[in-house]
Write an enzyme that holds these catalytic residues in place. Structure first.
Site, PDB file in Angstrom:
ATOM      1  N   LYS A 136      11.967   5.372  -5.839  1.00 12.59           N
ATOM      2  CA  LYS A 136      13.303   4.831  -6.094  1.00 12.59           C
ATOM      3  C   LYS A 136      13.668   3.769  -5.062  1.00 12.59           C
ATOM      4  O   LYS A 136      14.279   2.750  -5.402  1.00 12.59           O
ATOM      5  CB  LYS A 136      14.329   5.971  -6.094  1.00 12.59           C
ATOM      6  CG  LYS A 136      14.128   6.941  -7.247  1.00 12.59           C
ATOM      7  CD  LYS A 136      15.013   8.167  -7.130  1.00 12.59           C
ATOM      8  CE  LYS A 136      14.789   9.124  -8.284  1.00 12.59           C
ATOM      9  NZ  LYS A 136      15.587  10.363  -8.149  1.00 12.59           N
ATOM     10  N   THR A 154      14.859  16.844 -22.226  1.00 10.88           N
ATOM     11  CA  THR A 154      16.245  16.930 -21.739  1.00 10.88           C
ATOM     12  C   THR A 154      16.989  15.612 -21.890  1.00 10.88           C
ATOM     13  O   THR A 154      18.082  15.557 -22.466  1.00 10.88           O
ATOM     14  CB  THR A 154      16.243  17.370 -20.263  1.00 10.88           C
ATOM     15  OG1 THR A 154      15.607  18.642 -20.157  1.00 10.88           O
ATOM     16  CG2 THR A 154      17.657  17.476 -19.728  1.00 10.88           C
ATOM     17  N   VAL A 193      16.671   5.310 -11.185  1.00 13.14           N
ATOM     18  CA  VAL A 193      16.951   5.504  -9.765  1.00 13.14           C
ATOM     19  C   VAL A 193      18.027   6.548  -9.503  1.00 13.14           C
ATOM     20  O   VAL A 193      17.769   7.560  -8.872  1.00 13.14           O
ATOM     21  CB  VAL A 193      17.335   4.173  -9.077  1.00 13.14           C
ATOM     22  CG1 VAL A 193      17.803   4.415  -7.638  1.00 13.14           C
ATOM     23  CG2 VAL A 193      16.144   3.230  -9.070  1.00 13.14           C
TER      24      VAL A 193
END
Length: 433
Positions: free
Chosen positions: A207, A15, A134
């Site tokens: 993250k 993707t 992130v």
């Protein structure tokens, strides 16, 4: 740099990789104006060449051999979007050994091995950028490194996982159960078949480790992050939160007081007066408190082909600009401060508690007396019948130390008048703190 063409080796053609190719092809004129050179993809590494690809014109560039990218002297930059720890880590380190710059979207790798990778990049005079790791399309990492370079960050709070935010938003809007909404999210492709990483908070924790490392200049590891997911959040918790003026969000938090830090991910009651309470669906947002600038918020799509690819290509443009200036590898500043983690007695928050008790006279007084003995005062209290012979008490406290709250919970679990502790959540916003 006298090159007129910068050649890129793309690792991964799923993707995000497809999005990177589309952006580079569609924006070639703009990219050339910004950088002064043409950016071209020379090779694309995939696992299976026989698999159908969305961009047929790229088929001639596809290979299953990483050496065709890592050992090609014409390739200047490796873009890694295959994800996972291995073989991505080996590929990136090999690229740096061959003095190729690296752009990656790999949050797992950077959270666990970012220090080693950045150290290698510094030794080799190479750039490593990872904006897409992130916040997807939100330019939060560059903002922390550059925009806040003259400020001192005190606190960061973030909704950094779109899957959990979608689930909690649907539960809030429709009064639906967690399991029901999770199935819907999986059917729509927002949640994986195995959603553990998202719903148990591990994705958000990685993250937050990256954000805390960059924001506080401290080497924050994944094990430094306290993690609780959303699988235990009930529609009753959300309903009571709304009644008291809160929305439930999976909130990552990194806070520094003096030189001591704390980093956590947990379901949190966010007061409706706080901007994070209005971040819904698959959107992400990061709220940053700076000593000088005050409060700022970065908001946008946290995932998807083009938002994530936009961050990747933005990093790629920065690499090319650095190549032209001859400053690759010089802009990176690794963690340079000692890591001091707060003790539980130094972690302060407000708390939401939902408790099932015997429906007897004096029970609430007994509980408030216990809280008072631990110097915990109450801001809001609701009490109503639950089942026959039982009552439900919902409380929101004022600021309390985590150590004191943990001790209260342990005592409540042993009290004869307490039948069950349904939930305990952190609370943000809604009072002057």
């Amino acid at each position: 740099m006298e090159k007129q063409i910068v050649k890129v080796g793309l690792m991964g053609f799923g993707t995000v990789g497809t999005g990177v190719v589309r952006l580079i092809e569609a924006h070639q004129e703009d990219l050339q104006k910004q950088t002064g050179v043409s950016i071209q993809i020379k090779k694309i590494l995939v696992q299976d060449k026989s698999k159908g690809r969305g961009i047929a014109t790229m088929q001639r560039l596809i290979t299953e051999d990483p050496r065709e990218l890592l050992e090609d002297p014409e390739i200047d930059v490796i873009v890694e979007v295959i994800g996972g720890i291995q073989p991505a880590k080996d590929y990136i380190l090999a690229a740096l050994d061959n003095r190729k710059h690296v752009v990656t979207a790999n949050k797992d790798l950077m959270a666990l091995h970012g220090g080693e990778i950045l150290q290698k990049a510094q030794e080799k005079g190479c750039d490593v950028f990872y904006e897409a790791s992130v916040g997807g399309g939100i330019p939060i990492l560059r903002a922390l490194v550059e925009g806040f370079s003259s400020d001192r960050i005190k606190k960061m709070m973030g909704i950094v996982n779109g899957t959990t935010n979608y689930i909690l938003t649907k539960m809030s809007r429709e009064g639906a159960d967690y399991a029901e909404v999770l199935k819907e999210a999986q059917a729509l492709g927002y949640a994986e078949a195995d959603p553990t990483s998202d719903v148990e908070g591990f994705d958000a924790a990685r993250k937050m480790a990256i954000l805390a490392t960059l924001g506080f200049h401290v080497p924050v590891n994944l094990e430094d992050v306290s993690v609780q997911g959303i699988s235990g959040v009930s529609k009753a918790d959300i309903a009571y939160g709304k009644k008291l003026g809160y929305e439930v969000k999976l909130l990552g938090m990194a806070q520094r007081d003096d030189d001591a830090i704390e980093v956590s991910v947990q379901p949190t009651m966010v007061h409706t007066s706080h901007p994070l309470s209005t971040v819904n669906g698959v959107f992400n947002a990061v709220y940053v408190y700076g000593e000088a600038v005050g409060e700022t918020m970065f908001y946008g799509p946290g995932a998807g082909e083009l938002p994530t690819a936009t961050a990747v290509v933005s990093d790629l443009v920065t690499v090319v600009k650095n190549m032209k200036l001859g400053v690759n590898g010089r802009g990176m500043v690794g963690p340079y401060k000692e890591k001091i983690l707060k003790a539980d007695s130094e972690k302060y928050s407000r708390y939401f508690l939902r408790i099932i008790v015997r429906d007897e006279r004096g029970v609430l007084a007994q509980i408030t007396q216990l809280l008072s003995e631990k110097n915990i005062s109450l801001g809001q209290v609701l009490q109503q019948p639950y089942r026959e012979g039982e009552a439900e008490i919902v409380m929101v406290t004022h600021q309390a130390a985590k150590r004191d709250m943990d001790e209260v919970i342990a005592i409540l679990e042993e009290l004869a008048v307490v039948n069950e502790i349904k939930s305990v959540y952190r609370v943000e916003g809604g009072e002057t703190e």
